[in-house]
Scaffold this motif. Structure first.
Motif, PDB file in Angstrom:
ATOM      1  N   GLN A  33     -83.894  24.387 -56.365  1.00  0.00           N
ATOM      2  CA  GLN A  33     -83.313  23.263 -55.632  1.00  0.00           C
ATOM      3  C   GLN A  33     -83.642  21.953 -56.351  1.00  0.00           C
ATOM      4  OE1 GLN A  33     -85.014  22.325 -51.777  1.00  0.00           O
ATOM      5  NE2 GLN A  33     -83.100  21.398 -51.068  1.00  0.00           N
ATOM      6  N   PHE A  34     -84.896  21.773 -56.694  1.00  0.00           N
ATOM      7  CA  PHE A  34     -85.326  20.567 -57.404  1.00  0.00           C
ATOM      8  C   PHE A  34     -84.614  20.442 -58.750  1.00  0.00           C
ATOM      9  CE2 PHE A  34     -88.078  18.662 -60.605  1.00  0.00           C
ATOM     10  CZ  PHE A  34     -88.336  17.430 -60.045  1.00  0.00           C
ATOM     11  N   PHE A  35     -84.668  21.509 -59.555  1.00  0.00           N
ATOM     12  CA  PHE A  35     -84.089  21.462 -60.894  1.00  0.00           C
ATOM     13  C   PHE A  35     -82.573  21.297 -60.842  1.00  0.00           C
ATOM     14  CE2 PHE A  35     -88.244  23.178 -61.782  1.00  0.00           C
ATOM     15  CZ  PHE A  35     -88.572  22.589 -62.995  1.00  0.00           C
ATOM     16  N   LYS A  36     -81.932  21.971 -59.926  1.00  0.00           N
ATOM     17  CA  LYS A  36     -80.472  21.868 -59.820  1.00  0.00           C
ATOM     18  C   LYS A  36     -80.060  20.441 -59.456  1.00  0.00           C
ATOM     19  CE  LYS A  36     -76.436  23.999 -57.765  1.00  0.00           C
ATOM     20  NZ  LYS A  36     -75.899  25.086 -56.947  1.00  0.00           N
ATOM     21  N   ILE A  37     -80.767  19.849 -58.519  1.00  0.00           N
ATOM     22  CA  ILE A  37     -80.433  18.482 -58.108  1.00  0.00           C
ATOM     23  C   ILE A  37     -80.617  17.514 -59.265  1.00  0.00           C
ATOM     24  CG2 ILE A  37     -81.197  16.547 -56.658  1.00  0.00           C
ATOM     25  CD1 ILE A  37     -81.769  18.694 -54.457  1.00  0.00           C
ATOM     26  N   LEU A  38     -81.768  17.586 -59.934  1.00  0.00           N
ATOM     27  CA  LEU A  38     -82.080  16.582 -60.958  1.00  0.00           C
ATOM     28  C   LEU A  38     -81.439  16.848 -62.315  1.00  0.00           C
ATOM     29  CD1 LEU A  38     -85.768  15.609 -60.211  1.00  0.00           C
ATOM     30  CD2 LEU A  38     -83.658  14.498 -59.515  1.00  0.00           C
ATOM     31  N   ILE A  39     -80.894  18.038 -62.506  1.00  0.00           N
ATOM     32  CA  ILE A  39     -80.236  18.325 -63.780  1.00  0.00           C
ATOM     33  C   ILE A  39     -78.725  18.347 -63.643  1.00  0.00           C
ATOM     34  CG2 ILE A  39     -79.918  20.114 -65.550  1.00  0.00           C
ATOM     35  CD1 ILE A  39     -82.920  20.665 -65.356  1.00  0.00           C
ATOM     36  N   THR A  40     -78.193  18.914 -62.557  1.00  0.00           N
ATOM     37  CA  THR A  40     -76.737  19.062 -62.477  1.00  0.00           C
ATOM     38  C   THR A  40     -76.066  18.170 -61.440  1.00  0.00           C
ATOM     39  OG1 THR A  40     -76.735  20.894 -60.872  1.00  0.00           O
ATOM     40  CG2 THR A  40     -76.938  21.480 -63.195  1.00  0.00           C
ATOM     41  N   MET A  41     -76.684  17.991 -60.281  1.00  0.00           N
ATOM     42  CA  MET A  41     -76.022  17.248 -59.207  1.00  0.00           C
ATOM     43  C   MET A  41     -76.166  15.734 -59.369  1.00  0.00           C
ATOM     44  SD  MET A  41     -77.092  19.688 -55.991  1.00  0.00           S
ATOM     45  CE  MET A  41     -76.213  18.715 -54.770  1.00  0.00           C
ATOM     46  N   HIS A  42     -77.397  15.305 -59.555  1.00  0.00           N
ATOM     47  CA  HIS A  42     -77.710  13.883 -59.718  1.00  0.00           C
ATOM     48  C   HIS A  42     -78.665  13.747 -60.896  1.00  0.00           C
ATOM     49  CE1 HIS A  42     -75.851  13.267 -55.834  1.00  0.00           C
ATOM     50  NE2 HIS A  42     -76.710  14.083 -55.266  1.00  0.00           N
ATOM     51  N   PRO A  43     -78.142  13.888 -62.101  1.00  0.00           N
ATOM     52  CA  PRO A  43     -79.014  13.899 -63.280  1.00  0.00           C
ATOM     53  C   PRO A  43     -79.949  12.685 -63.326  1.00  0.00           C
ATOM     54  CG  PRO A  43     -76.767  14.424 -63.898  1.00  0.00           C
ATOM     55  CD  PRO A  43     -76.729  13.994 -62.459  1.00  0.00           C
ATOM     56  N   ALA A  44     -81.230  12.994 -63.494  1.00  0.00           N
ATOM     57  CA  ALA A  44     -82.253  11.955 -63.605  1.00  0.00           C
ATOM     58  C   ALA A  44     -82.690  11.879 -65.058  1.00  0.00           C
ATOM     59  CB  ALA A  44     -83.433  12.278 -62.697  1.00  0.00           C
ATOM     60  N   GLN A  45     -82.330  10.794 -65.716  1.00  0.00           N
ATOM     61  CA  GLN A  45     -82.618  10.654 -67.138  1.00  0.00           C
ATOM     62  C   GLN A  45     -84.112  10.781 -67.423  1.00  0.00           C
ATOM     63  OE1 GLN A  45     -81.158   7.033 -68.860  1.00  0.00           O
ATOM     64  NE2 GLN A  45     -81.677   7.641 -70.916  1.00  0.00           N
ATOM     65  N   ASN A  46     -84.930  10.200 -66.575  1.00  0.00           N
ATOM     66  CA  ASN A  46     -86.376  10.265 -66.742  1.00  0.00           C
ATOM     67  C   ASN A  46     -86.848  11.724 -66.761  1.00  0.00           C
ATOM     68  OD1 ASN A  46     -89.164   9.603 -66.668  1.00  0.00           O
ATOM     69  ND2 ASN A  46     -89.147   9.481 -64.448  1.00  0.00           N
ATOM     70  N   PHE A  47     -86.336  12.515 -65.837  1.00  0.00           N
ATOM     71  CA  PHE A  47     -86.723  13.918 -65.759  1.00  0.00           C
ATOM     72  C   PHE A  47     -86.221  14.694 -66.970  1.00  0.00           C
ATOM     73  CE2 PHE A  47     -85.659  18.267 -64.230  1.00  0.00           C
ATOM     74  CZ  PHE A  47     -86.962  18.737 -64.194  1.00  0.00           C
ATOM     75  N   THR A  48     -84.965  14.507 -67.309  1.00  0.00           N
ATOM     76  CA  THR A  48     -84.377  15.215 -68.443  1.00  0.00           C
ATOM     77  C   THR A  48     -85.137  14.907 -69.729  1.00  0.00           C
ATOM     78  OG1 THR A  48     -82.205  15.169 -67.384  1.00  0.00           O
ATOM     79  CG2 THR A  48     -82.241  15.580 -69.751  1.00  0.00           C
ATOM     80  N   GLN A  49     -85.469  13.638 -69.944  1.00  0.00           N
ATOM     81  CA  GLN A  49     -86.211  13.263 -71.150  1.00  0.00           C
ATOM     82  C   GLN A  49     -87.587  13.914 -71.183  1.00  0.00           C
ATOM     83  OE1 GLN A  49     -86.045   8.965 -70.930  1.00  0.00           O
ATOM     84  NE2 GLN A  49     -84.193   8.874 -72.181  1.00  0.00           N
ATOM     85  N   LYS A  50     -88.264  13.931 -70.040  1.00  0.00           N
ATOM     86  CA  LYS A  50     -89.595  14.553 -69.991  1.00  0.00           C
ATOM     87  C   LYS A  50     -89.516  16.056 -70.209  1.00  0.00           C
ATOM     88  CE  LYS A  50     -92.092  11.201 -67.193  1.00  0.00           C
ATOM     89  NZ  LYS A  50     -92.881  10.991 -65.953  1.00  0.00           N
TER      90      LYS A  50
END
Length: 184
Positions: free
Chosen positions: A102-119
């Protein structure tokens, strides 16, 4: 007796539920409190604001993935056959992502968080360089690693976007087999 979430976990879970429906900038502390059925003071006892909530969740997941790497790859230089450690690392990493999809799907596909993706990609990059440095010598390893990690991220994105239909062991095997192509 069913497991009861503590207040911090309840806030985090409620926040994720809201992120499935709303963009981060639309979510308010009031919404989080209503979803969690807590008072504002309870929210502020754990988090300074919604940014601290999100950053804390990101840091926790990155730290846990780093720990999986450390647990499996710390003795890589001394191992003759590095494949079992790398396979175990990938299996555990994708199992972790699946357990927290749920966490990964939201922050990678639904509402991409650049900070998270970069980390996340930075962590994978560092891990992959460590594996490469202990196994092979390549010209321009930074470019190879950037290319490979981009592909790994693409596989992760596709898997999450489709709601993880394959078992995590299958995804880790796909990644592992693609990594092995350096030994052609």
């Amino acid at each position: 007796m069913p497991y009861k979430l503590d207040k911090k976990e309840l806030i985090e879970q409620s926040f994720l539920q809201l992120m499935e429906e709303f963009r981060f900038r639309e979510i308010t502390i009031k919404m989080i409190c209503e979803q969690s059925q807590i008072n504002r003071s309870t929210f502020y006892a754990y988090f300074e604001d919604k940014y601290a909530l999100l950053d804390g969740m990101i840091d926790l997941h990155i730290s846990n993935i780093e720990q999986i790497m450390n647990d499996n790859l710390q003795n890589l230089n001394s191992e003759t056959d590095k494949r079992p450690s790398v396979e175990k690392y990938l299996n555990q990493t994708f199992q972790y992502i699946y357990e927290h999809k749920q966490f990964f799907k939201i922050l990678i596909t639904m509402h991409p968080a650049q900070n998270f993706t970069q980390k996340l990609m930075g962590s994978w990059r560092k891990n992959f360089l460590a594996v490469l440095n202990s196994t092979v010598t390549l010209n321009y390893p930074d470019y190879f690693v950037s290319y490979t990690v981009g592909g790994q991220f693409g596989v992760l994105f596709f898997w999450l976007q489709n709601d993880c239909p394959e078992d995590p062991t299958i995804i880790s095997k796909i990644i592992y087999n693609n990594i092995l192509k350096i030994n052609r």
